[in-house]
Every structure is written in structure tokens, then in C-alpha cells.
Motif scaffolding. Structure first.
Motif, short mmCIF file in Angstrom:
data_model
loop_
_atom_site.label_atom_id
_atom_site.label_comp_id
_atom_site.label_asym_id
_atom_site.label_seq_id
_atom_site.Cartn_x
_atom_site.Cartn_y
_atom_site.Cartn_z
N ARG A 134 0.82 -1.22 0.00
CA ARG A 134 0.00 0.00 0.00
C ARG A 134 0.86 1.27 0.00
NH1 ARG A 134 -4.01 -3.02 3.64
NH2 ARG A 134 -2.55 -2.62 5.33
N LEU A 135 1.99 1.23 0.72
CA LEU A 135 2.85 2.41 0.79
C LEU A 135 3.44 2.76 -0.57
CD1 LEU A 135 4.79 1.79 4.14
CD2 LEU A 135 2.80 3.27 3.76
N THR A 179 -3.26 -6.74 -0.02
CA THR A 179 -2.16 -5.79 0.18
C THR A 179 -1.93 -5.51 1.66
OG1 THR A 179 -3.66 -3.90 -0.01
CG2 THR A 179 -2.53 -4.60 -2.02
N ASP A 181 1.22 -3.03 4.16
CA ASP A 181 2.00 -1.80 3.98
C ASP A 181 3.15 -1.99 2.99
OD1 ASP A 181 0.37 -0.41 5.63
OD2 ASP A 181 1.69 -0.42 7.37
N LYS A 182 3.96 -3.03 3.20
CA LYS A 182 5.19 -3.18 2.40
C LYS A 182 5.20 -4.43 1.54
CE LYS A 182 8.20 -0.65 5.59
NZ LYS A 182 9.42 -0.75 6.42
#
Length: 202
Positions: A134-135, A179, A181-182
Motif C-alpha cells: 500500500r505504501l 495488500t 503496507d510493504k
């Protein structure tokens, strides 16, 4: 440790509760930077809590109360469920419509792991983990192109026999369906050769 995970398992309102059973989590590392991007716990099965944990009163004032453990039924098992495996309540089912589409921004990353025990290469309809989430602007439904590694060969048309590097070619397609964060999980839609850890995508 202390916390809600050590609270007694109880049947609520006479209903059995569904749990997922996992093996201990292992780190997901970026193939290039070695950064830990997250942790992945291997799913091993499903269980239903059928009776609550209770305490049996002490027989006399000198003894401590006895704990009678909760009972579970194993309702599905991908492999043998062992002592020490962890249980988490079954999350509510998410029914999502996926709209396959290209990402809005240019993406470039690598495959972090191939999902499944002792699997080195992912084929069609298998799941891989990638080092973008997501990031980085990755969303569910994003379709990405997998690339073969670039390779070198000797140019036999030149008397000096130089080594030339061939660019990586497209090897197939995958679609992101989950998804974080990473990291993200993607389903391999079509593939020419197997996908392995470190393979790049665009």
C-alpha cells in the motif's frame, strides 16, 4: 506474555467459534536489501471451539483449582496440526469484486516468496509475495508483468567474442489480491517459465 491471547477460550451463547490454525510466523525479507517487510504465518487448518475452558474447584483448601482445557474440533487440516500451533478467530469473510487494471504509477519490484511448503517455483494459479504494498501505491486488482532474469552470452559474430547482456523478457502476468503496507500477495495468471524468489516485475 500477558494479553487477550491468554484469556480463557469460551463458547459464547452456546455457539461454537471458528478459528484458523497457524504455524509460527517467519520473516519476509526483501531479496535485495534484506529488510524485513513483514511476517508470514503458515496456515495449517481450521478448528471449532466446542467447549469452554473451565476451572475445577480445589479438593481442599491446600490445593489450587484445576484448569480444565477447552476442547476443539479440527474441521480442516492442510497438514498435521502440532503442539504450539497458534489459533486466531476466523475473520469475517470479505467478498470483493476485483477490477483487473494496470497500476496508476510505474512499479518495479521483486518476488519475495512463493507461497506453500517446500515450493521453489510458482506456476500458474499459485500465489507469490512481492516487495511492494500500500505504501508504494499497490492496490487489489493491479496486474503486473513478471520478467525473466537478464542473461549474458558470447557474441559469436564478433572475432573478439565479447560478452553481451540480453534484457529480461516478459515471463507472464500476476494480479494482486491482498495488500499490506510493504508486501502484497499476487496470483500468477499466466506464466511461461516458473517464478522464483528474486524475479522482477513491472
Amino acid at each position: 506474555g500477558d494479553g487477550p491471547q491468554n484469556e480463557p477460550l469460551r463458547v459464547v451463547d452456546g455457539k461454537s467459534i471458528d478459528y484458523r490454525v497457524f504455524r509460527n510466523a517467519t520473516p519476509l525479507r526483501d531479496p535485495t536489501t534484506e529488510e524485513i517487510l513483514g511476517y508470514e504465518a503458515q496456515y495449517v487448518g481450521k478448528a471449532q471451539l466446542v467447549s469452554s475452558e473451565t476451572e475445577r474447584p480445589a479438593a481442599d483448601s491446600k490445593s489450587a483449582a484445576e484448569i480444565v482445557p477447552a476442547s476443539i474440533d479440527i474441521v480442516a487440516a492442510k497438514e498435521e496440526i502440532r503442539v504450539g500451533d497458534r489459533m486466531l478467530p476466523e475473520p469475517e469473510r470479505e467478498l470483493s469484486n476485483f477490477v483487473p487494471r494496470a497500476p496508476d504509477t510505474a512499479q518495479n519490484g521483486q518476488v519475495v516468496s512463493v507461497y506453500g511448503n517446500a515450493v521453489r517455483y510458482a506456476a500458474q494459479n499459485q500465489v507469490v509475495t512481492i516487495n511492494r504494498g500500500r505504501l508504494h501505491g499497490i492496490e487489489r486488482g493491479h496486474v503486473l508483468a513478471l520478467q525473466r532474469e537478464s542473461s549474458s552470452l558470447t557474441d559469436t559474430t564478433d572475432q573478439t567474442r565479447p560478452q553481451i547482456r540480453l534484457p529480461g523478457e516478459r515471463n507472464g502476468l500476476m494480479m494482486v489480491f491482498r495488500t499490506f503496507d510493504k508486501v502484497s500477495y499476487a496470483l500468477v495468471l499466466q506464466i511461461a517459465d516458473g517464478v522464483k524468489v528474486g524475479d522482477r516485475f513491472v
